[in-house]
Design a protein around this motif. Structure first.
Motif, PDB file in Angstrom:
ATOM      1  N   GLY A  30       0.839  -1.186   0.000  1.00  0.00           N
ATOM      2  CA  GLY A  30       0.000   0.000   0.000  1.00  0.00           C
ATOM      3  C   GLY A  30       0.877   1.239   0.000  1.00  0.00           C
ATOM      4  N   THR A  31       0.269   2.367  -0.307  1.00  0.00           N
ATOM      5  CA  THR A  31       1.006   3.634  -0.266  1.00  0.00           C
ATOM      6  C   THR A  31       1.177   4.072   1.189  1.00  0.00           C
ATOM      7  N   HIS A  66      11.022  -3.012 -10.459  1.00  0.00           N
ATOM      8  CA  HIS A  66      10.915  -2.517 -11.828  1.00  0.00           C
ATOM      9  C   HIS A  66       9.503  -2.000 -12.105  1.00  0.00           C
ATOM     10  N   TYR A  67       8.521  -2.682 -11.538  1.00  0.00           N
ATOM     11  CA  TYR A  67       7.137  -2.206 -11.621  1.00  0.00           C
ATOM     12  C   TYR A  67       6.980  -0.873 -10.872  1.00  0.00           C
ATOM     13  N   TYR A  68       7.521  -0.819  -9.653  1.00  0.00           N
ATOM     14  CA  TYR A  68       7.278   0.329  -8.778  1.00  0.00           C
ATOM     15  C   TYR A  68       7.854   1.617  -9.375  1.00  0.00           C
ATOM     16  N   SER A  88       6.899 -23.326 -15.877  1.00  0.00           N
ATOM     17  CA  SER A  88       6.185 -23.481 -14.602  1.00  0.00           C
ATOM     18  C   SER A  88       6.238 -22.206 -13.755  1.00  0.00           C
ATOM     19  N   TRP A  89       6.939 -21.183 -14.235  1.00  0.00           N
ATOM     20  CA  TRP A  89       7.048 -19.954 -13.436  1.00  0.00           C
ATOM     21  C   TRP A  89       5.730 -19.174 -13.458  1.00  0.00           C
ATOM     22  N   GLN A  90       5.514 -18.434 -12.383  1.00  0.00           N
ATOM     23  CA  GLN A  90       4.346 -17.564 -12.308  1.00  0.00           C
ATOM     24  C   GLN A  90       4.787 -16.112 -12.401  1.00  0.00           C
ATOM     25  N   ILE A  91       3.977 -15.322 -13.079  1.00  0.00           N
ATOM     26  CA  ILE A  91       4.273 -13.902 -13.276  1.00  0.00           C
ATOM     27  C   ILE A  91       3.753 -13.110 -12.073  1.00  0.00           C
ATOM     28  N   VAL A  92       4.392 -11.996 -11.770  1.00  0.00           N
ATOM     29  CA  VAL A  92       3.874 -11.068 -10.752  1.00  0.00           C
ATOM     30  C   VAL A  92       3.892  -9.653 -11.322  1.00  0.00           C
ATOM     31  N   CYS A 148       0.926  -3.367  -6.651  1.00  0.00           N
ATOM     32  CA  CYS A 148       1.168  -4.793  -6.858  1.00  0.00           C
ATOM     33  C   CYS A 148       1.580  -5.399  -5.516  1.00  0.00           C
ATOM     34  N   ASN A 149       0.914  -6.487  -5.141  1.00  0.00           N
ATOM     35  CA  ASN A 149       1.222  -7.098  -3.841  1.00  0.00           C
ATOM     36  C   ASN A 149       2.064  -8.368  -3.968  1.00  0.00           C
ATOM     37  N   GLY A 150       2.522  -8.654  -5.160  1.00  0.00           N
ATOM     38  CA  GLY A 150       3.474  -9.743  -5.343  1.00  0.00           C
ATOM     39  C   GLY A 150       2.869 -11.131  -5.461  1.00  0.00           C
TER      40      GLY A 150
END
Ligand SMILES: *[C@@H]1O[C@H](CO)[C@@H](O)[C@H](O)[C@H]1NC(C)=O
Ligand SMILES: *[C@@H]1O[C@H](CO)[C@@H](O)[C@H](O)[C@H]1NC(C)=O
Ligand SMILES: *[C@@H]1O[C@H](CO)[C@@H](O)[C@H](O)[C@H]1NC(C)=O
Length: 316
Positions: A154-155, A180-182, A271-275, A289-291
């Motif tokens: 959260g902010t 990188h997202y942030y 098998s990897w998951q994206i976030v 984004c909470n990961g």
């Protein structure tokens, strides 16, 4: 954008504050705005007793922001990191890190005085065991919770100005996806309004230095995680590549024959998951984004914006 260059400079001078140390995710730390964790070697904040660093006020550049960002006081990334912390560890000589517990890039040894030169290698020059070791390190990083860092979900405002911390665990690998997202996410203005014309790491002079530091930090986290102090990230030299020649199952994963946006089932990464991929959803929820995992990795190298990246090779 001046803002991007400025931000990037702040990041380079304050590498320790570019992400959130677990030790500073408490309401005490957030409300006092102090992030000066002890160094385990002597138990003192910033390793002060060992002469590694000391806790000091954050002094920010007073350069004005450019006209591109017509707000003040709405985005936690303004005047970074002072919304969260206005006292952090300032490390002496070759020490570095949020508690001055590590060495500056290019140094090693107990006092960080030994010079070391690490060389990044072309991924196609790695032997098969070396390449497999690299993939094994990535897997370990993807599946190991970061001991040192957490991500805010959260902010600062959503945390009631620090009194109710909102942080999640994150894997060593996903920490860097999140960062990188942030740095490039939109500004949340409330009521599902956002300011999109902002990015502190791309399409501006900050691009190269920001990513250079980013990769150095990533390399350092992999070195710490694996105990392989000589690890370097291999590079892909695509200057003459016509196709995405790392997009094979031996390397970064081939294309799924049934769906060009997915990786082939034989790929190491299938098998990897994206976030951190649902930017519009976060905007509409005014959330960060909470990961959490958001499905399989998506990749379609032939589908990039040719007008913006005309030289990038295609997947044949
Ligand atoms: C840092 O933040 C704290 C808590 O808000 C405040 O009391 C203090 O005056 C600030 N210090 C500086 C140097 O801005
Ligand atoms: C790293 O490289 C140095 C210099 O070649 C060598 O002395 C050291 O043993 C290596 N460390 C590891 C963990 O392989
Ligand atoms: C975490 O993010 C996902 C994806 O945006 C969302 O579906 C989920 O509700 C979020 N979890 C919490 C606790 O906010």
């Amino acid at each position: 954008m001046l803002l991007a260059a400025l931000y990037c400079l702040l990041w380079s001078f304050r590498t320790s504050a570019g992400h959130f140390p677990r030790a500073c995710a408490s309401s005490k730390s957030l409300t006092e705005k102090e992030c000066c964790p002890p160094w385990a070697g002597d138990g003192s904040p910033c390793g002060r007793l060992s002469g590694r660093g000391s806790c000091q006020d954050v002094i920010l550049s007073t350069a004005p922001l450019g006209p591109q960002f017509p707000f003040t006081g709405v985005d936690d990334r303004e005047s970074w990191p002072s919304i969260f912390y206005n006292r952090t560890c300032q490390c002496f000589s070759n020490f570095m890190g949020f508690n001055c517990g590590s060495c500056k890039f290019g140094f090693r040894g107990p006092r960080c005085t030994e010079r070391r030169l690490l060389v990044r290698r072309n991924i196609f020059d790695l032997s098969v065991p070396e390449k497999n070791k690299f993939l094994a390190y990535l897997t370990l990083a993807k599946h190991t919770t970061s001991p040192d860092y957490v991500i805010p979900t959260g902010t600062y405002g959503q945390m009631n100005h620090g009194t109710t911390p909102l942080f999640n665990d994150v894997s060593v690998y996903d920490l860097f996806v999140w960062m990188h997202y942030y740095v490039s996410r939109d500004t949340l203005l409330g009521d599902s309004e956002v300011w999109r014309d902002i990015d502190f790491a791309h399409e501006a002079p900050g691009f190269l230095p920001w990513h250079r530091l980013f990769l150095l930090l990533w390399e350092q986290e992999i070195q710490k995680l694996t105990g392989d102090e000589n690890f370097t990230i291999p590079y892909w030299d695509w200057r003459d590549a016509e196709n995405c020649d790392v997009c094979t199952d031996e390397y970064m994963g081939g294309r799924n024959p049934a769906n060009p946006n997915l990786l082939s089932p034989a790929s190491f990464f299938s098998s990897w998951q994206i976030v951190c991929s649902r930017l519009e959803e976060y905007n509409s929820r005014q959330a960060l984004c909470n990961g959490t995992s958001e499905g399989p990795l998506l990749r379609n190298p032939g589908n990039h914006d040719k007008a913006r990246t005309p030289e990038a090779p295609l997947l044949g």
